[in-house]
Scaffold this active site. Structure first.
Site, PDB file in Angstrom:
ATOM      1  N   TYR A  57       0.823  -1.215   0.000  1.00  0.00           N
ATOM      2  CA  TYR A  57       0.000   0.000   0.000  1.00  0.00           C
ATOM      3  C   TYR A  57       0.858   1.267   0.000  1.00  0.00           C
ATOM      4  O   TYR A  57       0.374   2.336  -0.370  1.00  0.00           O
ATOM      5  CB  TYR A  57      -0.927   0.050   1.222  1.00  0.00           C
ATOM      6  CG  TYR A  57      -1.923  -1.064   1.349  1.00  0.00           C
ATOM      7  CD1 TYR A  57      -2.204  -1.921   0.282  1.00  0.00           C
ATOM      8  CD2 TYR A  57      -2.602  -1.281   2.548  1.00  0.00           C
ATOM      9  CE1 TYR A  57      -3.123  -2.950   0.417  1.00  0.00           C
ATOM     10  CE2 TYR A  57      -3.523  -2.301   2.686  1.00  0.00           C
ATOM     11  CZ  TYR A  57      -3.773  -3.138   1.627  1.00  0.00           C
ATOM     12  OH  TYR A  57      -4.685  -4.151   1.777  1.00  0.00           O
ATOM     13  N   LEU A 197     -18.114  -4.379   1.319  1.00  0.00           N
ATOM     14  CA  LEU A 197     -19.215  -3.567   0.783  1.00  0.00           C
ATOM     15  C   LEU A 197     -19.318  -3.688  -0.734  1.00  0.00           C
ATOM     16  O   LEU A 197     -20.079  -2.955  -1.373  1.00  0.00           O
ATOM     17  CB  LEU A 197     -19.033  -2.102   1.195  1.00  0.00           C
ATOM     18  CG  LEU A 197     -18.857  -1.888   2.706  1.00  0.00           C
ATOM     19  CD1 LEU A 197     -18.642  -0.420   3.022  1.00  0.00           C
ATOM     20  CD2 LEU A 197     -20.054  -2.446   3.476  1.00  0.00           C
ATOM     21  N   ILE A 235     -12.791  -6.315   7.582  1.00  0.00           N
ATOM     22  CA  ILE A 235     -12.020  -5.092   7.379  1.00  0.00           C
ATOM     23  C   ILE A 235     -12.752  -4.237   6.355  1.00  0.00           C
ATOM     24  O   ILE A 235     -12.976  -4.677   5.221  1.00  0.00           O
ATOM     25  CB  ILE A 235     -10.605  -5.400   6.842  1.00  0.00           C
ATOM     26  CG1 ILE A 235      -9.803  -6.232   7.843  1.00  0.00           C
ATOM     27  CG2 ILE A 235      -9.861  -4.105   6.500  1.00  0.00           C
ATOM     28  CD1 ILE A 235      -9.468  -5.519   9.116  1.00  0.00           C
ATOM     29  N   SER A 238     -12.427   3.105   4.445  1.00  0.00           N
ATOM     30  CA  SER A 238     -13.108   4.393   4.382  1.00  0.00           C
ATOM     31  C   SER A 238     -12.129   5.494   4.735  1.00  0.00           C
ATOM     32  O   SER A 238     -11.235   5.296   5.549  1.00  0.00           O
ATOM     33  CB  SER A 238     -14.297   4.453   5.342  1.00  0.00           C
ATOM     34  OG  SER A 238     -14.950   5.704   5.235  1.00  0.00           O
ATOM     35  N   THR A 246     -20.484   5.162  11.280  1.00  0.00           N
ATOM     36  CA  THR A 246     -21.601   4.295  10.887  1.00  0.00           C
ATOM     37  C   THR A 246     -21.151   2.849  10.757  1.00  0.00           C
ATOM     38  O   THR A 246     -21.837   1.923  11.207  1.00  0.00           O
ATOM     39  CB  THR A 246     -22.192   4.776   9.548  1.00  0.00           C
ATOM     40  OG1 THR A 246     -22.597   6.140   9.683  1.00  0.00           O
ATOM     41  CG2 THR A 246     -23.389   3.944   9.148  1.00  0.00           C
ATOM     42  N   ASN A 247     -19.990   2.651  10.143  1.00  0.00           N
ATOM     43  CA  ASN A 247     -19.496   1.292   9.914  1.00  0.00           C
ATOM     44  C   ASN A 247     -19.218   0.547  11.216  1.00  0.00           C
ATOM     45  O   ASN A 247     -19.370  -0.682  11.282  1.00  0.00           O
ATOM     46  CB  ASN A 247     -18.216   1.332   9.075  1.00  0.00           C
ATOM     47  CG  ASN A 247     -18.451   1.777   7.648  1.00  0.00           C
ATOM     48  OD1 ASN A 247     -19.597   1.917   7.207  1.00  0.00           O
ATOM     49  ND2 ASN A 247     -17.384   2.002   6.908  1.00  0.00           N
ATOM     50  N   ARG A 273     -12.092  -8.306  -7.075  1.00  0.00           N
ATOM     51  CA  ARG A 273     -10.638  -8.173  -6.983  1.00  0.00           C
ATOM     52  C   ARG A 273      -9.980  -9.272  -7.817  1.00  0.00           C
ATOM     53  O   ARG A 273     -10.653 -10.089  -8.431  1.00  0.00           O
ATOM     54  CB  ARG A 273     -10.192  -8.258  -5.523  1.00  0.00           C
ATOM     55  CG  ARG A 273     -10.836  -7.222  -4.603  1.00  0.00           C
ATOM     56  CD  ARG A 273     -10.473  -5.802  -4.980  1.00  0.00           C
ATOM     57  NE  ARG A 273     -10.880  -4.852  -3.940  1.00  0.00           N
ATOM     58  CZ  ARG A 273     -10.707  -3.543  -4.005  1.00  0.00           C
ATOM     59  NH1 ARG A 273     -10.151  -3.005  -5.077  1.00  0.00           N
ATOM     60  NH2 ARG A 273     -11.099  -2.753  -3.016  1.00  0.00           N
TER      61      ARG A 273
END
EC number: 1.1.1.-
Length: 282
Positions: A57, A197, A235, A238, A246-247, A273
């Site tokens: 990342y 999501l 996981i 956001s 909210t999550n 993915r």
């Protein structure tokens, strides 16, 4: 803590090595350094304690800065990172873990994963050997894998005599990974979901929105709750503080069996993915 934020810390799930892990946390894939620092800082303030990053990342240092700035005791945090495919190999994976610790500014991580099996490269078993060594030296508390199929998990167990604690995989209602979840469970490996999501593809799905309306929740909350009720750790990604609040607020309601079944019925094998069997890894 932000007004209306949930109480700190999601419930924990037991791993097969006697450690525990929060069942819900935030990942930082695809975020810039600035976005990462802001998102991690917001998540920690809101009560999230599991932060998931990876060498690939490119933002481990940003995660580390946010962790340090939070002032939260290290023992209360759960930090996951992952070894890149270029560092597969017994010695290379161990050294990569040390390099990740340097970037994170930590003495240890809580969970170190092989990011992709990259079967064409053929070094994932050797890489797991390096993870075993890293754990033995205290660089990481737990070790696991990501994007591994049942075959890959079995090979690691058979050839190293060590069972991964976690298998982190793409998992959402379009790809519910039922067979892989069962196989992981048989090995006492925790299934941890990423892309829960479905990249927003289910935000307007009639089944999901209808169920959300019945509970007075958002579609996102319903999707996360469905995943958790399957027994998975999850996981989410956001960079929006309001969305993070909210999550995390998904532990005060439970989906009825007919609603779980309805969401399960959305499974059509859609993979959003890369395919672990063919992907060369990152």
């Amino acid at each position: 803590m932000m007004p209306g934020a949930p109480s700190p810390s999601a419930p924990s799930i037991a791993l097969n090595d006697e450690n525990t892990m929060p069942v819900l946390g935030m990942g930082v894939a695809g975020l810039s350094d600035d976005e990462t620092e802001r998102a991690v800082s917001a998540a920690l303030e809101i009560g999230c304690r599991l932060i998931d990053t990876a060498a690939a990342y490119g933002n481990e240092a940003a995660v580390g800065r946010a962790l340090a700035a939070s002032g939260i005791p290290r023992a209360e945090l759960f930090v996951t990172t992952k070894v890149a495919t270029a560092d597969h190999g017994f010695t290379a994976s161990r050294e990569a873990c040390k390099a990740s610790l340097d970037r994170l500014g930590l003495d240890y991580v809580d969970l170190y994963l092989i990011h992709w099996p990259a079967p064409a490269v053929g070094k994932y078993v050797d890489a797991f050997g390096g993870l075993i060594q890293a754990r033995g030296e205290g660089f990481t508390r737990s070790i696991g894998v990501s994007n591994f199929t049942e075959e890959h998990v079995s090979n690691v167990i058979d050839l190293t005599f060590v069972t991964p604690a976690v298998n982190q995989v793409e998992l959402h209602p379009l790809l519910n990974q039922d067979e892989l979840r069962k196989a992981n469970a048989q090995h006492n490996v925790v299934t941890q979901s990423y892309t829960p999501l479905a990249l927003g593809q289910l935000a307007d799905n009639p089944t999901v929105t209808s169920i959300a309306g019945e509970y007075g929740k958002t579609p996102t909350q319903v999707l996360l709750r469905w995943n958790l009720q399957l027994g998975n750790a999850v996981i989410f990604g956001s960079s929006n503080a309001e969305h993070i609040v909210t999550n995390l607020d998904v532990f005060e309601f439970e989906l009825a069996s007919q609603h779980m079944d309805a969401i399960n019925g959305l499974n059509d094998g859609t993979r959003l993915r890369e395919d672990p069997m063919t992907f060369a890894g990152v």
